[in-house]
Write an enzyme that holds these catalytic residues in place. Structure first.
Site, PDB file in Angstrom:
ATOM      1  N   ASP A  82       0.693  -1.212  -0.041  1.00  0.00           N
ATOM      2  CA  ASP A  82       0.242  -0.072   0.066  1.00  0.00           C
ATOM      3  C   ASP A  82       0.857   1.264  -0.017  1.00  0.00           C
ATOM      4  O   ASP A  82       1.786   1.195   0.836  1.00  0.00           O
ATOM      5  CB  ASP A  82      -0.873   0.130   1.546  1.00  0.00           C
ATOM      6  N   GLY A 209      -9.411   5.077   1.362  1.00  0.00           N
ATOM      7  CA  GLY A 209     -10.003   6.211   2.450  1.00  0.00           C
ATOM      8  C   GLY A 209     -11.721   5.682   2.469  1.00  0.00           C
ATOM      9  O   GLY A 209     -12.354   6.559   2.686  1.00  0.00           O
ATOM     10  N   SER A 211     -13.068   3.942   4.820  1.00  0.00           N
ATOM     11  CA  SER A 211     -13.578   3.498   6.206  1.00  0.00           C
ATOM     12  C   SER A 211     -14.827   4.063   6.707  1.00  0.00           C
ATOM     13  O   SER A 211     -15.169   5.285   6.411  1.00  0.00           O
ATOM     14  CB  SER A 211     -12.659   3.505   7.365  1.00  0.00           C
TER      15      SER A 211
HETATM   16  O1  G3H Z   1      -4.347   3.072   2.133  1.00  0.00           O
HETATM   17  C1  G3H Z   1      -5.365   2.787   2.941  1.00  0.00           C
HETATM   18  C2  G3H Z   1      -6.632   3.338   2.934  1.00  0.00           C
HETATM   19  O2  G3H Z   1      -6.917   4.263   2.005  1.00  0.00           O
HETATM   20  C3  G3H Z   1      -7.045   3.757   4.454  1.00  0.00           C
HETATM   21  O3  G3H Z   1      -8.330   4.301   4.232  1.00  0.00           O
HETATM   22  O4  G3H Z   1      -8.340   5.532   6.624  1.00  0.00           O
HETATM   23  O5  G3H Z   1     -10.503   5.125   5.310  1.00  0.00           O
HETATM   24  O6  G3H Z   1      -9.605   3.234   6.303  1.00  0.00           O
HETATM   25  P1  G3H Z   1      -9.196   4.579   5.846  1.00  0.00           P
HETATM   26 ZN    ZN Z   2      -4.872   5.005   0.940  1.00  0.00          ZN
END
Ligand code: G3H
Ligand code: ZN
Length: 307
Positions: A82, A209, A211
């Site tokens: 990631d 992003g 979540s």
């Molecule tokens: O790369 C990781 C994700 O984009 C994390 O997103 O903070 O909404 O879980 P989040």
């Molecule tokens: Zn991310």
């Protein structure tokens, strides 16, 4: 073989209109729980390592460790990097056996982003590894900044010039707890997705992003000693709208991490006379399994897609 890249998984996800969950793991045990839960749900899954979590876990050995714990796993799963920030770090993940990588050069000017990404694509494809890159920037906090949103025409040009397998688009989500301002109504720029799909049908997009930070999850986090006052996540109904168009991979870090810490704190609070580590870790691992199961079973997600 269950450990795979994203080529075939994306084809199936796009064709059948669903998204695969990508979870930010930190330990081997977390990987094991995610794999077991996904096996139960007949769901493909992506195990996602940040550069930091890879460093924490043991660079050089992660693929072998995973192969050792996944002997009974039959669902396809992906070992993914990631937000790879440098050419060196991404190439070393490919050499180690990661089956999918993200090169995040989105902070550079367009031509530089293209140059860096293209170099990674050439290196990765020669080794059967799929590549994700980003255009626009999910990390920018201010949606009024000119390069926050992904430009669809630029995106298609970027995809063609670099040869990437999937693209992270910035359409309104953001990393972490506050994806929207307190008084902002959460929306996603679905028009950007539609335009890309019109210009390049069949191409899989990625939503970072993602979540949701549900109220119940936040309350439970705080109940056992957490002190997060404000959060504004993204409703899964909105994510579903994006999935119906061309989003095939959905990144979940914050929900997953909060679930783990909630479980850990709950166990620590309720077992203050105990000192066997697994007493506490069992609860944390249970929570992340719940989180994975909950996500995979949403409509337009990946449960029961593996027959
Ligand atoms: O790369 C990781 C994700 O984009 C994390 O997103 O903070 O909404 O879980 P989040
Ligand atoms: Zn991310």
């Amino acid at each position: 073989m269950p450990l795979t890249n994203l080529n075939e998984l994306f084809k199936d996800a796009y064709k059948n209109g669903y998204a695969i969950g990508c979870f930010n793991v930190d330990t081997l045990k977390m990987c094991q729980e995610v794999l077991l839960e996904s096996e139960k749900n007949h769901s493909p899954v992506i195990l996602s390592f940040s550069e930091g979590s890879r460093e924490f876990m043991h660079p050089g050995n992660i693929k072998d460790l995973l192969l050792n714990i996944s002997k009974d796993i039959t669902i396809p799963f992906v070992l993914h990097l990631d937000h790879g920030r440098s050419i060196e770090s991404v190439k070393s993940c490919i050499d180690e056996g990661f089956t999918s990588v993200m090169i995040d050069a989105s902070k550079y000017p367009l031509e530089e982003n293209i140059r860096i990404t293209k170099e990674i694509v050439e290196y990765a494809h020669a080794r059967n590894v799929t590549v994700e890159a980003e255009l626009g920037s999910v990390e920018i906090k201010d949606k009024n900044e000119s390069n926050f949103y992904t430009d669809p025409y630029q995106a298609v040009d970027f995809i063609k010039k670099t040869g990437i397998d999937s693209l992270v688009v910035s359409i309104g989500t953001g990393h972490g707890l506050m994806k929207f301002k307190e008084n902002e109504t959460p929306t996603l720029r679905l028009d950007i997705l539609r335009k890309i799909d019109e210009l390049l049908p069949g191409f899989p997009l990625v939503l970072h992003g993602s979540s949701s930070i549900d109220e119940n999850a936040l309350n439970e986090f705080n109940k056992y000693g957490g002190t997060i006052k404000k959060a504004k996540g993204i409703d899964v109904k909105l994510i579903n709208e994006a999935v119906k168009i061309n989003v095939c991979k959905v990144n979940i870090g914050t929900d997953f991490r909060m679930a783990y810490i909630t479980g850990l704190r709950k166990a620590l609070t309720e077992n203050s006379d105990k000192f066997t580590p697994r007493t506490f870790l069992v609860e944390a691992n249970k929570k992340i399994r719940e989180c994975v199961g909950y996500k995979e079973n949403f409509e337009f997600f990946s449960a029961n897609r593996i027959k």
